[in-house]
Write an enzyme that holds these catalytic residues in place. Structure first.
Site, mmCIF file in Angstrom:
data_model
loop_
_atom_site.group_PDB
_atom_site.id
_atom_site.type_symbol
_atom_site.label_atom_id
_atom_site.label_comp_id
_atom_site.label_asym_id
_atom_site.label_seq_id
_atom_site.Cartn_x
_atom_site.Cartn_y
_atom_site.Cartn_z
ATOM 1 N N GLN A 78 -27.169 27.123 15.263
ATOM 2 C CA GLN A 78 -25.988 26.316 14.953
ATOM 3 C C GLN A 78 -24.896 26.626 15.970
ATOM 4 O O GLN A 78 -23.947 27.349 15.688
ATOM 5 C CB GLN A 78 -25.511 26.647 13.533
ATOM 6 C CG GLN A 78 -24.277 25.914 13.100
ATOM 7 C CD GLN A 78 -24.588 24.661 12.325
ATOM 8 O OE1 GLN A 78 -25.554 24.618 11.591
ATOM 9 N NE2 GLN A 78 -23.768 23.656 12.477
ATOM 10 N N PHE A 79 -25.023 26.073 17.172
ATOM 11 C CA PHE A 79 -24.050 26.375 18.227
ATOM 12 C C PHE A 79 -22.649 25.896 17.867
ATOM 13 O O PHE A 79 -21.667 26.415 18.392
ATOM 14 C CB PHE A 79 -24.489 25.790 19.580
ATOM 15 C CG PHE A 79 -24.187 24.335 19.754
ATOM 16 C CD1 PHE A 79 -23.014 23.935 20.381
ATOM 17 C CD2 PHE A 79 -25.068 23.367 19.292
ATOM 18 C CE1 PHE A 79 -22.723 22.591 20.541
ATOM 19 C CE2 PHE A 79 -24.789 22.035 19.453
ATOM 20 C CZ PHE A 79 -23.615 21.631 20.080
ATOM 21 N N THR A 80 -22.518 24.966 16.935
ATOM 22 C CA THR A 80 -21.189 24.451 16.587
ATOM 23 C C THR A 80 -20.322 25.497 15.882
ATOM 24 O O THR A 80 -19.116 25.293 15.754
ATOM 25 C CB THR A 80 -21.280 23.173 15.732
ATOM 26 O OG1 THR A 80 -21.977 23.466 14.513
ATOM 27 C CG2 THR A 80 -21.994 22.055 16.495
#
Length: 151
Positions: A78-80
């Site tokens: 989940q790079f966000t």
């Protein structure tokens, strides 16, 4: 490195209508590698997650870990989580690890988790995923570790 943990009754990840990872009771781990993160930091993050006492004991108190209850881990990249919205209305993701390094650290984390815990499922790094979960509690715990906190 950042993670958001959700205590779940069950969770699954679908891609294009196909389930790629699923667990019953346990933890959904949304995981983000940031610039400067390393294997040692991932190791410390996993150790913390496995021992975090956020499951109820017989008296109803949060006194058990995912290991204690034999629960699963569903690890989803989940790079966000690295989003920075301080400069305007469009998030900046410049603090996220570069894709190749993010994938390497995610794969390292997952391999380590599989070596240390019996039930580990995953999403697909960089995939267009739909995450389905039943949050138990609800219990949602944010974790952040950096080189400074890992010492």
């Amino acid at each position: 490195m950042k993670a958001v943990l959700q205590r779940v009754a069950h969770a699954r990840v679908d891609i294009a209508g196909r389930t790629v990872g699923a667990i019953d009771a346990g933890l959904l781990v949304l995981l983000c590698a940031e610039r400067g993160d390393n294997d040692a930091l991932a190791d410390r993050m996993l150790a913390k997650i496995l021992k975090l006492r956020i499951f109820s004991d017989d008296a109803g108190k949060m006194n058990r870990s995912v290991q204690d209850i034999g629960g699963g881990l569903l690890v989803v990249s989940q790079f966000t989580l690295a989003a920075d919205v301080s400069g305007g209305n469009r998030p900046s993701f410049t603090q996220a690890a570069a894709p190749d390094e993010g994938r390497r650290l995610y794969d390292h984390f997952v391999a380590l988790a599989r070596a240390a815990h019996p039930v580990v499922a995953t999403g697909e790094f960089g995939g267009d995923m739909q995450v389905h979960l039943l949050n138990d509690g609800p219990v949602t715990i944010p974790l952040q570790m950096s080189a400074q906190t890992a010492q």
